[in-house]
Design a protein around this motif. Structure first.
Motif, short mmCIF file in Angstrom:
data_model
loop_
_atom_site.label_atom_id
_atom_site.label_comp_id
_atom_site.label_asym_id
_atom_site.label_seq_id
_atom_site.Cartn_x
_atom_site.Cartn_y
_atom_site.Cartn_z
N THR A 76 0.85 -1.19 0.00
CA THR A 76 0.00 0.00 0.00
C THR A 76 0.89 1.24 0.00
OG1 THR A 76 -0.05 0.14 2.41
CG2 THR A 76 -1.75 -1.24 1.36
N PRO A 77 0.36 2.38 -0.41
CA PRO A 77 1.19 3.59 -0.36
C PRO A 77 1.78 3.84 1.04
CG PRO A 77 -0.73 4.00 -1.70
CD PRO A 77 -0.92 2.64 -1.09
N LYS A 78 0.97 3.68 2.07
CA LYS A 78 1.45 3.90 3.44
C LYS A 78 2.62 2.97 3.77
CE LYS A 78 -0.29 2.04 7.31
NZ LYS A 78 0.92 1.53 7.90
N ASN A 79 2.49 1.70 3.48
CA ASN A 79 3.55 0.75 3.79
C ASN A 79 4.80 1.00 2.95
OD1 ASN A 79 1.90 -0.47 5.65
ND2 ASN A 79 1.44 -2.25 4.39
N LEU A 80 4.62 1.37 1.68
CA LEU A 80 5.78 1.62 0.82
C LEU A 80 6.53 2.87 1.26
CD1 LEU A 80 4.21 0.65 -2.60
CD2 LEU A 80 6.01 -0.60 -1.37
N VAL A 81 5.79 3.91 1.68
CA VAL A 81 6.45 5.12 2.18
C VAL A 81 7.21 4.81 3.46
CG1 VAL A 81 6.04 7.40 3.18
CG2 VAL A 81 4.94 6.77 1.05
N ALA A 82 6.62 4.02 4.33
CA ALA A 82 7.30 3.65 5.58
C ALA A 82 8.58 2.86 5.27
CB ALA A 82 6.37 2.84 6.48
N ALA A 83 8.49 1.90 4.36
CA ALA A 83 9.66 1.10 3.99
C ALA A 83 10.72 1.98 3.34
CB ALA A 83 9.25 -0.03 3.05
N LEU A 84 10.30 2.92 2.51
CA LEU A 84 11.23 3.85 1.89
C LEU A 84 11.99 4.65 2.94
CD1 LEU A 84 12.37 5.38 -0.59
CD2 LEU A 84 10.27 6.75 -0.55
N SER A 85 11.27 5.12 3.94
CA SER A 85 11.88 5.88 5.03
C SER A 85 12.89 5.04 5.81
CB SER A 85 10.79 6.41 5.97
OG SER A 85 11.36 7.08 7.05
N VAL A 86 12.53 3.81 6.08
CA VAL A 86 13.44 2.91 6.81
C VAL A 86 14.72 2.69 6.00
CG1 VAL A 86 13.73 0.53 7.61
CG2 VAL A 86 11.62 1.78 8.14
N GLU A 87 14.57 2.42 4.72
CA GLU A 87 15.75 2.16 3.89
C GLU A 87 16.61 3.41 3.75
OE1 GLU A 87 16.74 -0.73 3.27
OE2 GLU A 87 14.90 -1.84 3.64
N ALA A 88 15.98 4.58 3.62
CA ALA A 88 16.74 5.83 3.56
C ALA A 88 17.50 6.03 4.87
CB ALA A 88 15.82 7.01 3.28
N SER A 89 16.88 5.68 5.99
CA SER A 89 17.55 5.80 7.28
C SER A 89 18.74 4.84 7.38
CB SER A 89 16.57 5.53 8.42
OG SER A 89 15.58 6.53 8.45
N GLU A 90 18.62 3.66 6.80
CA GLU A 90 19.74 2.73 6.80
C GLU A 90 20.91 3.29 5.97
OE1 GLU A 90 18.30 -1.16 5.74
OE2 GLU A 90 17.07 -1.29 7.55
N LEU A 91 20.60 4.01 4.92
CA LEU A 91 21.64 4.67 4.14
C LEU A 91 22.28 5.79 4.96
CD1 LEU A 91 23.10 4.90 1.41
CD2 LEU A 91 21.21 6.37 0.64
N VAL A 92 21.47 6.57 5.64
CA VAL A 92 21.98 7.64 6.51
C VAL A 92 22.91 7.06 7.57
CG1 VAL A 92 21.34 9.35 8.26
CG2 VAL A 92 20.03 9.20 6.14
N GLU A 93 22.53 5.92 8.12
CA GLU A 93 23.31 5.30 9.20
C GLU A 93 24.76 5.06 8.78
OE1 GLU A 93 22.72 1.65 12.35
OE2 GLU A 93 22.02 1.37 10.29
N ILE A 94 24.98 4.71 7.53
CA ILE A 94 26.33 4.45 7.05
C ILE A 94 27.20 5.71 7.16
CG2 ILE A 94 27.72 3.82 5.02
CD1 ILE A 94 25.23 2.12 4.13
N PHE A 95 26.59 6.85 6.92
CA PHE A 95 27.32 8.12 6.87
C PHE A 95 27.26 8.90 8.18
CE2 PHE A 95 26.34 7.12 2.51
CZ PHE A 95 27.44 7.55 1.80
N GLN A 96 26.45 8.44 9.11
CA GLN A 96 26.09 9.23 10.29
C GLN A 96 27.26 9.89 11.02
OE1 GLN A 96 23.80 7.03 13.13
NE2 GLN A 96 23.25 8.85 14.28
#
Length: 108
Positions: A28-48
């Motif tokens: 669903t759009p809600k679930n896909l946006v949430a998953a997108l946010s989680v994955e973007a955060s995992e990318l941020v974590e590498i650079f944090q």
């Protein structure tokens, strides 16, 4: 060698992958946006905690480069799936946004 890649073809592959596993009810759009946010955060974590200099050299380490590449792929996959579900053409959306930004922020 990988054949020519395009957004529509990748969206079809993602849709086929999800369909083969009966995941569509969860995409669903809600679930896909949430998953997108989680994955973007995992990318941020590498650079944090990297300095700006370290962050510019992140792809020099093969293990870190692999992690970055995987997270970029995850972010893009969820973004493309979201666009598919919502009927958004991501390339047209980006092109229009660049046009607006060029007007909003003219070059000196």
């Amino acid at each position: 060698m990988t054949e020519h890649l395009d957004v529509a073809g990748l969206q079809r592959r993602l849709a086929d992958f999800a369909a083969a596993r009966n995941w569509q009810p969860y995409h669903t759009p809600k679930n896909l946006v949430a998953a997108l946010s989680v994955e973007a955060s995992e990318l941020v974590e590498i650079f944090q905690w990297l300095t700006p200099e370290e962050s510019s050299r992140v792809m020099d380490d093969p293990e870190t480069a692999h992690r970055v590449t995987d997270e970029v792929a995850d972010v893009l996959a969820y973004l493309l799936q979201l666009c598919e579900v919502l009927g958004v053409d991501p390339l047209a959306a980006l092109d229009a946004k660049i046009d607006r930004n060029e007007l909003r922020f003219p070059a000196p």
